[in-house]
Scaffold this motif. Structure first.
Motif, PDB file in Angstrom:
ATOM      1  N   ARG A 192       0.806  -1.220   0.000  1.00  0.00           N
ATOM      2  CA  ARG A 192       0.000   0.000   0.000  1.00  0.00           C
ATOM      3  C   ARG A 192       0.839   1.270   0.000  1.00  0.00           C
ATOM      4  NH1 ARG A 192      -2.835   0.079   5.937  1.00  0.00           N
ATOM      5  NH2 ARG A 192      -0.933  -0.034   7.154  1.00  0.00           N
ATOM      6  N   GLY A 193       2.158   1.096   0.003  1.00  0.00           N
ATOM      7  CA  GLY A 193       3.038   2.253  -0.107  1.00  0.00           C
ATOM      8  C   GLY A 193       2.800   3.255   1.006  1.00  0.00           C
ATOM      9  N   GLU A 194       2.623   4.505   0.632  1.00  0.00           N
ATOM     10  CA  GLU A 194       2.448   5.547   1.633  1.00  0.00           C
ATOM     11  C   GLU A 194       0.988   5.694   2.030  1.00  0.00           C
ATOM     12  OE1 GLU A 194       5.074   7.142   2.785  1.00  0.00           O
ATOM     13  OE2 GLU A 194       6.534   6.367   1.343  1.00  0.00           O
ATOM     14  N   TYR A 195       0.115   4.989   1.335  1.00  0.00           N
ATOM     15  CA  TYR A 195      -1.312   5.119   1.582  1.00  0.00           C
ATOM     16  C   TYR A 195      -1.626   4.562   2.970  1.00  0.00           C
ATOM     17  CZ  TYR A 195      -6.345   4.777   0.708  1.00  0.00           C
ATOM     18  OH  TYR A 195      -7.706   4.924   0.764  1.00  0.00           O
ATOM     19  N   ALA A 196      -2.287   5.359   3.804  1.00  0.00           N
ATOM     20  CA  ALA A 196      -2.415   4.970   5.211  1.00  0.00           C
ATOM     21  C   ALA A 196      -3.766   4.367   5.565  1.00  0.00           C
ATOM     22  CB  ALA A 196      -2.131   6.182   6.099  1.00  0.00           C
ATOM     23  N   ASN A 197      -4.775   4.571   4.719  1.00  0.00           N
ATOM     24  CA  ASN A 197      -6.110   4.081   5.076  1.00  0.00           C
ATOM     25  C   ASN A 197      -6.272   2.610   4.713  1.00  0.00           C
ATOM     26  OD1 ASN A 197      -6.806   6.595   6.002  1.00  0.00           O
ATOM     27  ND2 ASN A 197      -7.541   7.259   3.999  1.00  0.00           N
ATOM     28  N   ALA A 198      -7.475   2.065   4.970  1.00  0.00           N
ATOM     29  CA  ALA A 198      -7.730   0.654   4.688  1.00  0.00           C
ATOM     30  C   ALA A 198      -7.518   0.368   3.213  1.00  0.00           C
ATOM     31  CB  ALA A 198      -9.163   0.316   5.087  1.00  0.00           C
ATOM     32  N   TRP A 199      -6.813  -0.717   2.957  1.00  0.00           N
ATOM     33  CA  TRP A 199      -6.498  -1.104   1.573  1.00  0.00           C
ATOM     34  C   TRP A 199      -7.420  -2.268   1.202  1.00  0.00           C
ATOM     35  CZ3 TRP A 199      -3.179   1.327  -1.678  1.00  0.00           C
ATOM     36  CH2 TRP A 199      -2.805   0.660  -2.862  1.00  0.00           C
ATOM     37  N   PRO A 200      -8.212  -2.106   0.148  1.00  0.00           N
ATOM     38  CA  PRO A 200      -9.206  -3.159  -0.127  1.00  0.00           C
ATOM     39  C   PRO A 200      -8.585  -4.420  -0.741  1.00  0.00           C
ATOM     40  CG  PRO A 200      -9.327  -1.466  -1.805  1.00  0.00           C
ATOM     41  CD  PRO A 200      -8.277  -1.007  -0.831  1.00  0.00           C
ATOM     42  N   GLY A 201      -9.359  -5.464  -0.754  1.00  0.00           N
ATOM     43  CA  GLY A 201      -8.933  -6.700  -1.423  1.00  0.00           C
ATOM     44  C   GLY A 201      -8.793  -7.862  -0.465  1.00  0.00           C
ATOM     45  N   VAL A 202      -9.155  -9.052  -0.925  1.00  0.00           N
ATOM     46  CA  VAL A 202      -9.009 -10.243  -0.089  1.00  0.00           C
ATOM     47  C   VAL A 202      -7.567 -10.737  -0.086  1.00  0.00           C
ATOM     48  CG1 VAL A 202     -11.400 -11.051  -0.220  1.00  0.00           C
ATOM     49  CG2 VAL A 202      -9.795 -11.730  -1.990  1.00  0.00           C
ATOM     50  N   VAL A 203      -6.788 -10.338  -1.099  1.00  0.00           N
ATOM     51  CA  VAL A 203      -5.346 -10.592  -1.067  1.00  0.00           C
ATOM     52  C   VAL A 203      -4.657  -9.252  -1.290  1.00  0.00           C
ATOM     53  CG1 VAL A 203      -5.342 -13.019  -1.801  1.00  0.00           C
ATOM     54  CG2 VAL A 203      -5.379 -11.210  -3.517  1.00  0.00           C
ATOM     55  N   ARG A 204      -3.378  -9.190  -0.977  1.00  0.00           N
ATOM     56  CA  ARG A 204      -2.653  -7.941  -1.168  1.00  0.00           C
ATOM     57  C   ARG A 204      -1.305  -8.250  -1.833  1.00  0.00           C
ATOM     58  NH1 ARG A 204      -2.678  -3.972   3.903  1.00  0.00           N
ATOM     59  NH2 ARG A 204      -4.868  -4.559   3.734  1.00  0.00           N
ATOM     60  N   PRO A 205      -1.372  -8.714  -3.086  1.00  0.00           N
ATOM     61  CA  PRO A 205      -0.119  -9.130  -3.722  1.00  0.00           C
ATOM     62  C   PRO A 205       0.709  -7.938  -4.222  1.00  0.00           C
ATOM     63  CG  PRO A 205      -1.955  -9.430  -5.221  1.00  0.00           C
ATOM     64  CD  PRO A 205      -2.533  -8.867  -3.956  1.00  0.00           C
ATOM     65  N   MET A 206       1.986  -8.131  -4.161  1.00  0.00           N
ATOM     66  CA  MET A 206       2.912  -7.157  -4.756  1.00  0.00           C
ATOM     67  C   MET A 206       3.094  -7.614  -6.198  1.00  0.00           C
ATOM     68  SD  MET A 206       5.061  -4.566  -3.928  1.00  0.00           S
ATOM     69  CE  MET A 206       5.879  -4.604  -2.334  1.00  0.00           C
ATOM     70  N   LEU A 207       2.570  -6.840  -7.123  1.00  0.00           N
ATOM     71  CA  LEU A 207       2.571  -7.270  -8.514  1.00  0.00           C
ATOM     72  C   LEU A 207       3.572  -6.480  -9.344  1.00  0.00           C
ATOM     73  CD1 LEU A 207      -1.293  -7.549  -8.889  1.00  0.00           C
ATOM     74  CD2 LEU A 207       0.321  -9.417  -8.526  1.00  0.00           C
ATOM     75  N   ASP A 208       3.964  -7.064 -10.452  1.00  0.00           N
ATOM     76  CA  ASP A 208       4.866  -6.370 -11.375  1.00  0.00           C
ATOM     77  C   ASP A 208       4.087  -5.382 -12.215  1.00  0.00           C
ATOM     78  OD1 ASP A 208       7.260  -7.406 -10.706  1.00  0.00           O
ATOM     79  OD2 ASP A 208       7.187  -9.076 -12.157  1.00  0.00           O
ATOM     80  N   TRP A 209       4.628  -4.247 -12.336  1.00  0.00           N
ATOM     81  CA  TRP A 209       4.038  -3.240 -13.215  1.00  0.00           C
ATOM     82  C   TRP A 209       5.073  -2.925 -14.292  1.00  0.00           C
ATOM     83  CZ3 TRP A 209      -0.435   0.098 -12.730  1.00  0.00           C
ATOM     84  CH2 TRP A 209      -1.340  -0.314 -11.716  1.00  0.00           C
ATOM     85  N   SER A 210       4.650  -2.805 -15.528  1.00  0.00           N
ATOM     86  CA  SER A 210       5.593  -2.309 -16.534  1.00  0.00           C
ATOM     87  C   SER A 210       5.149  -0.914 -16.930  1.00  0.00           C
ATOM     88  CB  SER A 210       5.640  -3.246 -17.734  1.00  0.00           C
ATOM     89  OG  SER A 210       4.357  -3.390 -18.266  1.00  0.00           O
TER      90      SER A 210
END
Lengths: 280, 400
Positions: free
Chosen positions: B365-383
């Motif tokens: 969630r990086g710097e984002y401090a509030n609730a992060w949605p989703g049943v999983v929280r994967p770190m994904l590749d971005w191009s």
């Protein structure tokens, strides 16, 4: 709107079962709507996807009648109390078919409703009772067929035909007397389900269905009545055809035997029913 | 309540429930929790009069309705309308009562158009909605409910829960057995905790739930069975232990969202049959009852082809860091063989663990401090295709 709740709420007490409990038929009466719906379901489901539907109710005894007429009536020349053999055989096969179908399904009923038994409370007796009731409409339809057949042979139904509901109840009594035992035993011992069809087949020949009771020597007649179905079949035939003397002795003995069996069976059922959910 | 366990050799008498006493007042909504085998369902079956106790006594004042399964008594061949009548009668309603409520039931289930269609042609969703609708319109003084909310999709579960709240608010007593902690919290103000047939805690829902989760009575990070006789399983395989480990191999219940998690399962393989190849399976479920994923050790292809010998097998599943979301997770462990498929051992809620997000800018969630949605929280590749510096005047020319 309904003032149902005006009465003080009933108290249900759950305690360990002790020995021979009272029959508690009042609980069964309170669940009469359930018995009705279970029977109604059985009837409805039975013919749901059968293309000739309720015709099966007539076809089964009809075909048996043809077979017996050919082999026993024509070839073996079995006497039939002066009644044309086909009518004689058919009038016996109706209560018999009721008995054999009702007893067969009632025996299996608890086991095939195991999902209900293990998930909801109601008097367990409702299940075999509904199975027994569900075959009565078939008996009624087939009786209509019998009356048409009698007219075709130039036989008028006797006045006692109006007592048909009594004879149906009598058949129900005989089937229940056996089924309360078998259905409960089948829960714990599945051997029962294999033994019953065989037993019923043998039973047919111990019952005056395709031969008259008059074939049995007089001194054995009362003994013959120990078979609850003997009185039912003879009674039914007399009721519709009105030939000869009413078989009071036979009917009396058969009914008494059926009653004793039924009461014993009900107590046995009551004694074991609380364990059904655990062993089914 | 005594139930005889079918143990391999010794005939042991096992008390499914003993010395459990409590009183519930009219209008209370009480949750019953405890891990599998604690006696929850036995308690409910006793109260519902489905089985009889060997000793003890319970008094229930008022009409009792029990809902131990959705769709009890439904018959596939019958139409929706017929099944409403039948199921209502089975659940204890009078004929007049069912007829009066049919419209309401149909509306709640939303199956008007298919009322005369046999329910075997219903979608599973429609079937469930109709089945629950009938049960939801029971009006008993005491309603006993067992885990029925575990079926159906999230919307359906929400609807059921809402309906049960209404029932509770109209002054009826609700006794609710569930594995779903959020459902228990939402519905019940009081919770009874059972363990091994005994009553462990009884009181305020929040407090008892905390006791349950903290005490290790709740599915903690480690479960271990001393001997095969005591372990879940059959003659082919029995569970020996299930553990949650962090990336340093420490058994722990609390895990950092950025670090990998290992789920380790040990089992006794007892059948000397080279072709019988048991595999370990894990299901990971979140607090809302959503199964995040199911996984099996046959994903290890070399192991799948390996001929087996009896003994203790240890299979470990590696979940990467930055994959799970925050929250509590429950792990179901099972051993099965295939062709034909047979489940030899199964333990729901074998272990549980808690994932916490303490990331400071380096997490998903990086710097984002509030609730992060989703049943999983994967770190994904971005191009990313970075913008080429374009002279402004050139852009003007292209536009013009």
């Amino acid at each position: 709107m309904a003032p149902e709740r005006a009465v003080a709420p009933s108290v249900v007490v759950v305690t360990p079962p002790r020995g021979w409990a009272a029959l508690n038929l009042r609980d069964l009466w309170a669940h009469r709507d359930l018995v009705y719906f279970l029977a109604w379901r059985d009837v409805k489901v039975r013919y749901a996807q059968a293309s000739i539907g309720v015709a099966w109710a007539v076809l089964q005894p009809l075909l048996m009648m043809v077979v017996f007429t050919v082999f026993l009536g024509r070839l073996a020349k079995v006497p039939s109390d002066g009644i044309p053999y086909p009518v004689f055989a058919f009038s016996g096969l109706l209560p018999w078919t009721y008995f054999s179908n009702a007893t067969g399904t009632a025996t299996e009923s608890l086991v095939s409703s195991s999902n209900l038994v293990s998930k909801v409370y109601f008097p367990r007796l409702a299940i075999p009772l509904a199975a027994l009731l569900s075959w009565l409409p078939d008996l009624l339809v087939a009786t209509g067929m019998l009356i048409m057949m009698m007219l075709a042979y130039g036989l008028m139904p006797a006045w006692t035909t109006v007592l048909l509901p009594v004879f149906a109840l009598y058949a129900l009594l005989a089937a229940s007397s056996v089924s309360v035992w078998l259905s409960a035993l089948n829960v714990a011992y599945r051997d029962v389900r294999y033994a019953v069809p065989f037993l019923i087949q043998l039973w047919l020949f111990a019952t005056p269905v395709v031969y008259p009771a008059s074939l049995v020597p007089g001194r054995f007649r009362a003994l013959f009545g120990l078979n609850p179905m003997a009185g039912v079949v003879e009674g039914f035939r007399w009721g519709l055809l009105g030939r000869g003397h009413p078989p009071w002795a036979l009917m009396g003995v058969s009914a008494a035997v059926a009653l004793v069996l039924l009461v014993g069976g009900l107590y046995h059922f009551r004694r074991v029913e609380h364990g059904f959910a655990d062993v089914i | 309540m005594r139930r005889r366990e079918r143990a391999p050799e010794v005939d042991r008498t096992f008390w499914a429930l003993r010395n459990v006493s409590f009183a519930i007042q009219p209008g209370e909504r009480v949750g019953i929790i405890g891990r599998n085998g604690a006696g929850k369902s036995t308690l409910l079956k006793l109260l519902a009069r489905i089985t009889a106790p060997t000793e003890g006594r319970a008094e229930l004042r008022g009409r009792v309705g029990s809902l131990l399964e959705v769709g009890t008594g439904f018959h596939a061949e019958l139409s929706g309308r017929d099944n409403i009548l039948l199921s209502g009668a089975i659940l204890g309603m009078r004929r007049s009562e069912i007829q009066a409520k049919t419209d309401e039931i149909v509306e709640f289930a939303g199956v008007e158009a298919f009322l005369d269609t046999p329910v075997k042609r219903y979608s599973s969703g429609m079937y469930l909605r109709l089945a629950f609708a009938v049960a939801a319109h029971l009006e008993p003084d005491i309603l006993l409910v067992d885990e029925v909310l575990a079926v159906g999709d999230a919307d359906f579960q929400k609807k059921c829960l809402g309906r049960m709240e209404d029932i509770g608010e109209s002054g009826r007593t609700v006794v609710f057995v569930s594995h779903s902690m959020p459902s228990v919290l939402r519905l019940c103000e009081r919770v009874i905790l059972l363990d091994r047939g005994g009553l462990v805690a009884d009181g305020n829902a929040q407090e008892v739930l905390r006791t349950y989760l903290d005490s290790g009575l709740g599915s903690a990070a480690e479960r271990h069975w001393e001997t095969p006789e005591l372990a879940p399983g059959d003659e082919v395989a029995r569970l020996r232990s299930v553990r949650v480990r962090d990336d340093r191999g420490v058994v722990t219940e609390e895990l950092d969202i950025r670090r990998p998690v290992s789920l380790e399962l040990e089992y006794w393989h007892m059948r000397d049959d080279e072709d019988l190849r048991p595999s370990a399976n894990l299901h990971v479920t979140n607090e809302d009852g959503v199964v995040l994923f199911a996984t099996s050790d046959f994903n290890n292809h070399r192991w799948r082809e390996t001929r087996r010998t009896p003994g203790v097998v240890r299979a470990t599943c590696h979940i990467p860091g930055n994959f799970l979301a925050e929250g509590r997770f429950f792990v179901l462990a099972a051993i099965s063989t295939y062709n034909p498929t047979r489940v030899h051992a199964l333990e729901a809620d074998a272990v549980s663990f808690h994932v916490v997000d303490r990331s400071t800018g380096d997490g998903v969630r990086g710097e984002y401090a509030n609730a992060w949605p989703g049943v999983v929280r994967p770190m994904l590749d971005w191009s990313i295709i970075e913008p080429k510096p374009i002279p402004l005047s050139g852009a003007d020319r292209q536009l013009g």
